[in-house]
Design a protein around this motif. Sequence first.
Motif, PDB file in Angstrom:
ATOM      1  N   UNK A  56      -2.796  -2.814  -6.829  1.00 21.07           N
ATOM      2  CA  UNK A  56      -3.979  -1.972  -6.948  1.00 21.07           C
ATOM      3  C   UNK A  56      -4.317  -1.205  -5.674  1.00 21.07           C
ATOM      4  N   UNK A  57      -3.579  -1.495  -4.574  1.00 20.34           N
ATOM      5  CA  UNK A  57      -3.792  -0.743  -3.330  1.00 20.34           C
ATOM      6  C   UNK A  57      -2.652   0.236  -3.035  1.00 20.34           C
ATOM      7  N   UNK A  58      -1.688   0.304  -3.926  1.00 22.42           N
ATOM      8  CA  UNK A  58      -0.536   1.175  -3.722  1.00 22.42           C
ATOM      9  C   UNK A  58      -0.938   2.636  -3.925  1.00 22.42           C
ATOM     10  N   UNK A  59      -0.943   3.394  -2.836  1.00 20.85           N
ATOM     11  CA  UNK A  59      -1.383   4.790  -2.885  1.00 20.85           C
ATOM     12  C   UNK A  59      -0.226   5.768  -3.011  1.00 20.85           C
ATOM     13  N   UNK A  60       0.933   5.384  -2.492  1.00 21.55           N
ATOM     14  CA  UNK A  60       2.072   6.294  -2.558  1.00 21.55           C
ATOM     15  C   UNK A  60       3.379   5.528  -2.678  1.00 21.55           C
ATOM     16  N   UNK A  61       4.291   6.094  -3.426  1.00 22.39           N
ATOM     17  CA  UNK A  61       5.630   5.537  -3.554  1.00 22.39           C
ATOM     18  C   UNK A  61       6.611   6.696  -3.636  1.00 22.39           C
TER      19      UNK A  61
ATOM     20  N   UNK B 225       0.818  -1.217   0.000  1.00 26.13           N
ATOM     21  CA  UNK B 225       0.000   0.000   0.000  1.00 26.13           C
ATOM     22  C   UNK B 225       0.851   1.266   0.000  1.00 26.13           C
ATOM     23  N   UNK B 226       2.056   1.189   0.530  1.00 28.42           N
ATOM     24  CA  UNK B 226       2.953   2.344   0.581  1.00 28.42           C
ATOM     25  C   UNK B 226       4.387   1.853   0.508  1.00 28.42           C
ATOM     26  N   UNK B 227       5.207   2.486  -0.341  1.00 32.81           N
ATOM     27  CA  UNK B 227       6.593   2.063  -0.517  1.00 32.81           C
ATOM     28  C   UNK B 227       7.494   3.289  -0.560  1.00 32.81           C
TER      29      UNK B 227
END
Length: 306
Positions: A240-245, A220-222
Motif C-alpha cells: 500500500x506504500x508502493x508509489x512507483x515500479x 515503496x519503490x521497485x
Amino acid sequence: LSSDWSEQTSLTLTMPDWLQVYQTADERGFELCVVDKTKAQGKLIVPSFINGKAVVGIRANGFYECTGLTGLILPDTVEYIDVNAFLGCKELTRVRWSAGLRKINTGAFDYTGLETLVLPEGVTFLGANAFGHAKLKSVSLPSTVAKMTESNEKSDANPFAFCENLEEIYVAEGNKAYKSDGNCIMRREDNTLVAGCRASKIPSYTEHIGNYAFRDSGAESIALPEGVTSIGDYAFARNDRLKEITLPQSLTSIGWYAFSDCFALGKIAIPDGVTELPYGLFAWCTELKEVALGAKTEKIDTSVFR
C-alpha cells in the motif's frame, strides 16, 4: 527475548486433559493438539514421548488461535509442523526448534509474534505463508531447505509473504536449491526471485519474480532489472506504500493480481513484450491514473481493474 534457553531437563508428568494426541497413519508416533485453548498459556513444552511412543508432529490446526501461548519448546522427536498448526498465536515470540524437524507446512506460524527466525539444519520444506503475517525482522535458512511451496503446487511460493517488517534474509552456504542475494531468496536453477522484502536489492541476473515474492513487503519503490521475463501471481500485491515500479522491456508475462491493492501506485508503463493483461492485475489500485500500454498489448481482461 535475548536470554538463553534453560538447560534441558527430563520430567515424567501426567498427560493434561487439555492436550490430545492422535496416532499417525503409519502408527509410528503421535501428533499433538490442544483441546481447551484457554489452558494453553505461557510457554508450551511439547513432550517427546507419550506412553512410550514418540511425538513426531504437531497436528494441522492443532494450536490454532491459542492466543495465550508465548513460547514453544519442541523436542528433537518432532519431524513436522502441519498446516495452520500455530496460526493466530499472536503472542508466540520464541520457538526452540527440534533438531529432527524436516517440514513446516503451509500457514504453520501465520499471524504469530515471531521476530527472529533461525531454522536448524535438516529442515527441507517450507509451505507457502508458513510464517506469513509474522513480525519477522530477520530470517536465516539452513543449507538443507530444498522446496518452498504449497503442498499441491510445483512452483515456489513465498513462506514470508505479508511480513512487512522483514529486512534481512539469509540462506546458508552450501544450499543447492536456493541462495540469498541482496536480501532476496533466489532459486538457483532458473534465477527466480522467490522471496523479497522492503530492503531487497533485486539481483541484476534475476529472470523471474515468483508468486507472492513481494506481497505486503512494505516496499515503496521497485525497479526490475533488464532480463526479468515474468512476474508471478500476487507478486507485488498489497504493497500500500508502493508509489512507483519500473518494468523492464524484457518482460513478457504478468500473473493474476500482480499489483492488486497497491493503493499508492499512480502510474505504470507496460513493456512492449507484454501482450496480455491478466485478471485483477490492478484490482483496488484506487490512485492509479495512468497505464501506458505496450505496442503489442492485444488482450486486456475486462476485470483487470476490479
